[in-house]
Design an enzyme around this catalytic site. Structure first.
Site, PDB file in Angstrom:
ATOM      1  N   ARG A   1      -8.613   0.099 -13.650  1.00 27.96           N
ATOM      2  CA  ARG A   1      -8.651  -0.075 -12.200  1.00 27.96           C
ATOM      3  C   ARG A   1      -8.471   1.307 -11.575  1.00 27.96           C
ATOM      4  NH1 ARG A   1      -4.492   2.633 -11.683  1.00 27.96           N
ATOM      5  NH2 ARG A   1      -4.673   2.216  -9.462  1.00 27.96           N
TER       6      ARG A   1
ATOM      7  N   ALA B   1     -10.442   3.309  -8.038  1.00 26.28           N
ATOM      8  CA  ALA B   1     -11.841   3.452  -7.639  1.00 26.28           C
ATOM      9  C   ALA B   1     -12.653   4.369  -8.551  1.00 26.28           C
ATOM     10  CB  ALA B   1     -11.893   3.929  -6.187  1.00 26.28           C
TER      11      ALA B   1
ATOM     12  N   ARG C   1     -16.152  -6.021  -8.873  1.00 26.73           N
ATOM     13  CA  ARG C   1     -15.175  -5.886  -7.765  1.00 26.73           C
ATOM     14  C   ARG C   1     -15.923  -5.318  -6.564  1.00 26.73           C
ATOM     15  NH1 ARG C   1      -9.549  -3.075  -9.125  1.00 26.73           N
ATOM     16  NH2 ARG C   1      -8.877  -4.250  -7.295  1.00 26.73           N
TER      17      ARG C   1
ATOM     18  N   ASP D   1     -10.433   3.743  -1.637  1.00 22.94           N
ATOM     19  CA  ASP D   1     -11.452   2.990  -2.374  1.00 22.94           C
ATOM     20  C   ASP D   1     -12.801   3.074  -1.692  1.00 22.94           C
ATOM     21  OD1 ASP D   1      -8.684   1.675  -3.014  1.00 22.94           O
ATOM     22  OD2 ASP D   1     -10.040   1.169  -4.659  1.00 22.94           O
TER      23      ASP D   1
ATOM     24  N   ASN E   1      -8.067   1.211   1.404  1.00 26.44           N
ATOM     25  CA  ASN E   1      -7.190   1.525   0.280  1.00 26.44           C
ATOM     26  C   ASN E   1      -6.309   0.320  -0.001  1.00 26.44           C
ATOM     27  OD1 ASN E   1      -6.403   3.605  -1.670  1.00 26.44           O
ATOM     28  ND2 ASN E   1      -4.426   3.583  -0.629  1.00 26.44           N
ATOM     29  N   LYS E   2      -5.463   0.441  -1.018  1.00 28.44           N
ATOM     30  CA  LYS E   2      -4.606  -0.666  -1.421  1.00 28.44           C
ATOM     31  C   LYS E   2      -3.860  -1.274  -0.235  1.00 28.44           C
ATOM     32  CE  LYS E   2      -4.576  -2.030  -4.507  1.00 28.44           C
ATOM     33  NZ  LYS E   2      -5.497  -3.116  -4.812  1.00 28.44           N
TER      34      LYS E   2
HETATM   35  C1  LIG Z   1      -7.728   6.941  -7.041  1.00 23.73           C
HETATM   36  S1  LIG Z   1      -7.584   5.207  -7.160  1.00 23.73           S
HETATM   37  C2  LIG Z   1      -8.008   4.669  -5.596  1.00 23.73           C
HETATM   38  C3  LIG Z   1      -7.415   3.316  -5.257  1.00 23.73           C
HETATM   39  O1  LIG Z   1      -7.687   2.253  -6.236  1.00 23.73           O
HETATM   40  C4  LIG Z   1      -6.537   1.380  -6.303  1.00 23.73           C
HETATM   41  O2  LIG Z   1      -6.870   0.015  -6.214  1.00 23.73           O
HETATM   42  P1  LIG Z   1      -6.809  -0.934  -7.560  1.00 23.73           P
HETATM   43  O3  LIG Z   1      -5.544  -0.585  -8.280  1.00 23.73           O
HETATM   44  O4  LIG Z   1      -6.818  -2.354  -7.003  1.00 23.73           O
HETATM   45  O5  LIG Z   1      -8.073  -0.603  -8.314  1.00 23.73           O
HETATM   46  C5  LIG Z   1      -5.738   1.784  -5.095  1.00 23.73           C
HETATM   47  O6  LIG Z   1      -6.287   1.243  -3.897  1.00 23.73           O
HETATM   48  C6  LIG Z   1      -5.917   3.281  -5.131  1.00 23.73           C
HETATM   49  O7  LIG Z   1      -5.433   3.943  -4.018  1.00 23.73           O
END
Ligand SMILES: CSC[C@H]1O[C@H](OP(=O)(O)O)[C@H](O)[C@@H]1O
Length: 358
Positions: free
Chosen positions: A54, A56, A96, A246, A256-257
């Site tokens: 996971r 981005a 996703r 993201d 973003n998250k």
């Molecule tokens: C550099 S990672 C960017 C971004 O991805 C994460 O989401 P996820 O863990 O659900 O894939 C998170 O939003 C990060 O900030």
């Protein structure tokens, strides 16, 4: 700085080997370090959907290798392999919806296919493109780490308290991280007093992944409840909130998250600077504003259970896993093409017209 960051590198999430794509299973970190192997596109798509991998940039890199694996299968099947490969592109694209890096990487692989010459070795060409996507992400992170650390130096270079959200480290990228790359560089320069890491419910990227990465490198880190962030900004002299992204739209809005938006509102209220760190593969100039970004909703059980054990009352759960921070709440966006202070559409267009700095 680049050499020192390279020397400090300890963690990676993705390994491409001749036999398969190997992914460190982030669902079980930090208590278990389990590597899993993937040999075709549907399996890689499942790993992305289930968050074995996971983050981005990491999602895009995994998908690119997924196309290499798919081409091996389709060529071995014979027949119209190129037409058959479209199903693999689709299964990966459907894994996703929010991180635009996934679609950016798939488009780069498709472009490479469209440019093939009759005598080209298809598999070698695709593998070379996937490796290039992976390596260039690492290089971008090294550049962004230096640019972001310089911003921290310019604003009170002495040791500072920083706050971050989710995981944006080596686990989420091709290496070093985006926001965590900046934090790593700032620490190497003696500018980090302490990092406050939001636990980042419900998937706990902060408590399980960021805390593990930072503690493993001796970077002072304290884990905090997401709901404690405002109080910490008020009482702990935090100077920067530093996060990843993201998807960034043409006007500088940032997906973003989940929880990032409220961090930005709180940071504005407390005069804490807000930095977004993301490679240009995260910028989607086809979307005018954050209102157009698809926000992933994940199953409610992620909120209702831990390790498969329900602890919540018998109610339904709503689980959007990203939110959108408007550009006017962002002090600076750091990319490998340079930085944009007080982002807006004109500044984002100017940024995207530049070549990368390194
Ligand atoms: C550099 S990672 C960017 C971004 O991805 C994460 O989401 P996820 O863990 O659900 O894939 C998170 O939003 C990060 O900030």
């Amino acid at each position: 700085m680049r050499e020192r960051l390279l020397a400090a590198e300890k963690v990676k999430a993705i390994e491409w080997r001749e036999d398969a794509l190997h992914l460190l299973d982030q669902r079980v970190l930090p208590l278990q370090e389990v590597w899993r192997s993937y040999g075709d596109a549907p399996a890689v798509a499942g790993a992305i959907r289930e968050m074995v991998v996971r983050g981005a940039p990491a999602i895009g890199i995994a998908a690119a290798y997924g196309i290499v694996l798919a081409a091996r299968v389709r060529l071995a099947e014979g027949g119209d392999w190129r037409a058959a490969l479209e199903a693999d592109f689709q299964v990966l694209a459907d894994s996703r919806p929010t991180a635009v890096n996934l679609f950016w990487a798939l488009n780069r692989m498709r472009d490479r296919l469209d440019k093939l010459k009759p005598d080209d070795d298809v598999l070698a060409a695709l593998e070379s493109m996937a490796v290039s996507i992976h390596q260039s992400d690492r290089e971008a992170n090294l550049t962004m780490a230096q640019l972001g650390a310089e911003l921290i130096r310019k604003n009170q270079g002495n040791p500072q308290n920083l706050l971050t959200h989710c995981n944006t480290g080596a686990l989420a990228t091709g290496g070093f991280g985006t926001a965590l790359g900046v934090i790593r560089a700032a620490h190497l320069e003696g500018m980090v007093e302490r990092v406050y890491a939001d636990e980042t419910r419900p998937w706990l990227q902060g408590s399980r992944l960021t805390a593990w990465e930072l503690a493993g490198e001796g970077i002072p880190v304290s884990l905090n409840a997401d709901s404690a962030a405002a109080h910490l900004m008020k009482t702990r002299g935090i100077t920067w909130v530093i996060v990843g992204a993201d998807r960034i739209t043409a006007n500088g809005d940032v997906a973003n998250k989940i929880g990032t938006y409220q961090l930005a509102v709180t940071a504005m209220h407390h005069g804490v600077r807000f930095m977004v760190v993301a490679p240009s593969s995260t910028i989607d100039m086809n979307l005018e504003s954050g209102e157009d970004i698809p926000i992933e909703e994940r199953p409610g059980h992620e909120l209702l259970e831990v390790n498969g054990q329900r602890f919540a009352a018998d109610v339904e759960a709503v689980n959007p896993v990203f939110d959108v921070t408007p550009a006017d709440l962002i002090d600076v966006i750091v990319t490998e093409k340079g930085i944009v202070e007080r982002p807006d559409a004109a500044k984002m267009a100017a940024l995207m017209s530049r070549s990368r700095l390194h």
